[in-house]
Design a protein around this motif. Structure first.
Motif: not given
Length: 163
Positions: A41-68
């Motif tokens: 599945v990841p091999l076959l769907t690789q072209s569907l992902r537009p850009t690689p994810v550069r995930f920064r600041h996991p603490w900010v992501a956690f706070k956003l998750f709680l906020r949502v």
């Protein structure tokens, strides 16, 4: 070489785990199918992902998750009160146009998910140049306030995480 075989290792692991959880008897056939799915599945769907994810600041992501999460609960109550209201207390829905500074396609995808998961808000349309977002609000009292809220609560943390 490993990145070519496993372009999204976390997705591969998640697919294997999900297949095994959904198929209770852990027979050899289920293990093999899980591994095939996790590999293919990841091999076959690789072209569907537009850009690689550069995930920064996991603490900010956690706070956003709680906020949502808090916003989902709060908006559930607002929608409930609005559906039970009468006369002047009836909600007045409307559209707002939110100017966007966020340009990362992954961040925009997360913003779309957030706007659709919060009761009373719907991501309606995005400008072709990604400069503005049309959102419908179930109970729109102050458009400027809602625009500022979306930009502060969701767009700013997403920019910090993805850009």
């Amino acid at each position: 070489m490993m990145r070519r075989l496993f372009p999204a290792p976390l997705l591969s692991l998640a697919l294997v785990a999900l297949w095994l959880v959904l198929n209770n008897p852990y027979s050899l056939g289920h293990w093999l199918m899980a591994l095939v799915l996790g590999f293919a599945v990841p091999l076959l769907t690789q072209s569907l992902r537009p850009t690689p994810v550069r995930f920064r600041h996991p603490w900010v992501a956690f706070k956003l998750f709680l906020r949502v999460g808090v916003d989902v609960i709060e908006w559930n109550w607002r929608v409930l009160r609005g559906t039970l209201g009468r006369g002047e207390r009836m909600p007045q829905g409307g559209f707002i146009t939110v100017p966007l500074d966020l340009r990362d396609p992954n961040g925009l995808a997360v913003l779309a998910a957030i706007m659709c998961v919060i009761p009373g808000t719907i991501w309606s349309e995005i400008a072709l140049d990604r400069s503005a977002l049309l959102v419908h609000i179930f109970d729109l009292k102050d458009a400027a306030h809602e625009i500022a809220l979306i930009k502060q609560r969701y767009e700013r943390p997403l920019m910090e995480i993805f850009e």
